[in-house]
Scaffold this active site. Structure first.
Site, PDB file in Angstrom:
ATOM      1  N   HIS A  96       0.838  -1.201  -0.159  1.00 12.50           N
ATOM      2  CA  HIS A  96      -0.046  -0.018  -0.042  1.00 12.50           C
ATOM      3  C   HIS A  96       0.827   1.239  -0.070  1.00 12.50           C
ATOM      4  O   HIS A  96       1.802   1.212   0.504  1.00 12.50           O
ATOM      5  CB  HIS A  96      -0.900   0.072   1.309  1.00 12.50           C
ATOM      6  CG  HIS A  96      -1.939   0.980   1.328  1.00 12.50           C
ATOM      7  ND1 HIS A  96      -1.486   2.324   1.595  1.00 12.50           N
ATOM      8  CD2 HIS A  96      -3.308   1.278   0.852  1.00 12.50           C
ATOM      9  CE1 HIS A  96      -2.721   3.161   1.342  1.00 12.50           C
ATOM     10  NE2 HIS A  96      -3.835   2.151   0.851  1.00 12.50           N
ATOM     11  N   GLU A 168      -4.133   1.444  -7.097  1.00 13.44           N
ATOM     12  CA  GLU A 168      -4.733   2.343  -5.990  1.00 13.44           C
ATOM     13  C   GLU A 168      -3.853   3.702  -6.335  1.00 13.44           C
ATOM     14  O   GLU A 168      -2.793   3.963  -5.804  1.00 13.44           O
ATOM     15  CB  GLU A 168      -4.510   1.909  -4.707  1.00 13.44           C
ATOM     16  CG  GLU A 168      -5.152   0.673  -4.293  1.00 13.44           C
ATOM     17  CD  GLU A 168      -5.833   0.711  -2.852  1.00 13.44           C
ATOM     18  OE1 GLU A 168      -6.872   0.441  -2.613  1.00 13.44           O
ATOM     19  OE2 GLU A 168      -4.804   1.241  -2.197  1.00 13.44           O
TER      20      GLU A 168
HETATM   21  C1  PEP Z   1      -6.995   3.328   0.545  1.00 15.70           C
HETATM   22  O1  PEP Z   1      -6.377   3.874   1.092  1.00 15.70           O
HETATM   23  O2  PEP Z   1      -6.330   2.142  -0.176  1.00 15.70           O
HETATM   24  C2  PEP Z   1      -8.494   3.768  -0.172  1.00 15.70           C
HETATM   25  C3  PEP Z   1      -8.831   2.949  -1.124  1.00 15.70           C
HETATM   26  O3  PEP Z   1      -8.884   4.860   0.853  1.00 15.70           O
HETATM   27  P1  PEP Z   1     -10.150   5.467   0.458  1.00 15.70           P
HETATM   28  O4  PEP Z   1     -11.012   4.679  -0.365  1.00 15.70           O
HETATM   29  O5  PEP Z   1     -10.417   6.087   1.576  1.00 15.70           O
HETATM   30  O6  PEP Z   1      -9.553   6.490  -0.638  1.00 15.70           O
END
Ligand code: PEP
Length: 258
Positions: A96, A168
């Protein structure tokens, strides 16, 4: 047929009471989901055991937010794959952007963790993402594909179906994040799929699960889930309360009702 994965990581949030309350509120809805939906939740380490005992493991997968690549030994502060399994975890999130930026996670350690997870029958959920600067410079694809390729270095064909990739974008995550449009997300997922096809061939690559994460909410989830290379969503804030998570499950479930 491939499953649609709908999951959340709680990051460093909740206590034992609120963890239990979330599980109790989600439980009744989980039992009536379409079998092609795969719900999952990734609590902080101390709550993995209690959350996993609240659910039938064949329905709700529970995971860890990180893991050491070693089985045991002098690794103060770390948690081993054996411990994750012992607590009822079956998925391990790794790479992450918060761990990369604040805790020294690198592409190389992610690769070691992928191999460790696979050795122990855990599902590695590998997060990859481009920064705002990389997006501005027009090098997002290169940046993301490099992360994917190093994460999968020396992962053999027979183990690859077990790996999940979550795209992400760093610019999309969290309070200040701007969600990727479904088109932006699909375009990166397509690029990841193409890279996977080059590495593993079309059949294996197409069978792999690619999730999108980054400010997924109740308004954008449906369109994201309609994209051909998006096999589910990995959600933060919107799913931290049970009602948000259940509504996301309803949105996903509706894809199978027509
Ligand atoms: C994350 O931090 O991986 C994430 C998806 O957070 P959010 O949905 O709050 O943006």
């Amino acid at each position: 047929m491939k499953k649609l994965w709908i999951g959340t990581s709680w990051k460093m949030n909740k206590d034992s009471d609120s963890a239990q309350a979330w599980a109790s509120a989600v439980l009744p809805r989980i039992e009536k989901l379409h079998p092609q939906l795969q719900p999952f939740v990734i609590p902080p380490f101390p709550y993995i055991s209690s959350v996993s005992s609240a659910f039938d493991a064949s329905v709700m997968k529970v995971g860890a937010q990180n893991m050491c690549w070693q089985e045991e030994g002098a690794f103060t502060g770390e948690v081993s794959p054996l411990m994750v399994k012992d607590c009822g975890g079956s998925v391990v999130e790794m790479g992450h952007s918060e761990r990369r930026a604040q805790f020294g996670e690198t592409d190389e350690t992610v690769n070691m963790k992928v191999h460790a997870a696979l050795r122990h029958g855990l599902t590695p959920l590998v997060c990859v993402g481009d920064s705002g600067k990389e997006k501005r410079w027009g090098v997002s694809r290169e940046a993301v594909i490099k992360q994917v390729k190093i994460a999968l270095y020396e992962v053999p064909d027979h183990q690859i179906p077990q790996v999940i990739i979550a795209y992400e974008p760093i610019w999309a995550i969290g309070e200040s994040g701007i969600p990727a449009t479904p088109q932006e997300a699909e375009s990166m997922h397509f690029a990841i799929r193409r890279a996977l096809r080059e590495l593993y061939g079309a059949d294996l690559a197409d069978a792999m699960t690619l999730l999108y994460g980054g400010s997924v909410n109740l308004d954008n989830a449906s369109n994201l889930l309609d994209q051909p290379n998006i096999d589910g969503v990995f959600v933060g804030r919107t799913a931290w309360n049970a009602s948000g998570y259940v509504q996301l499950l309803e949105i996903a479930n509706s894809k199978f009702s027509s």
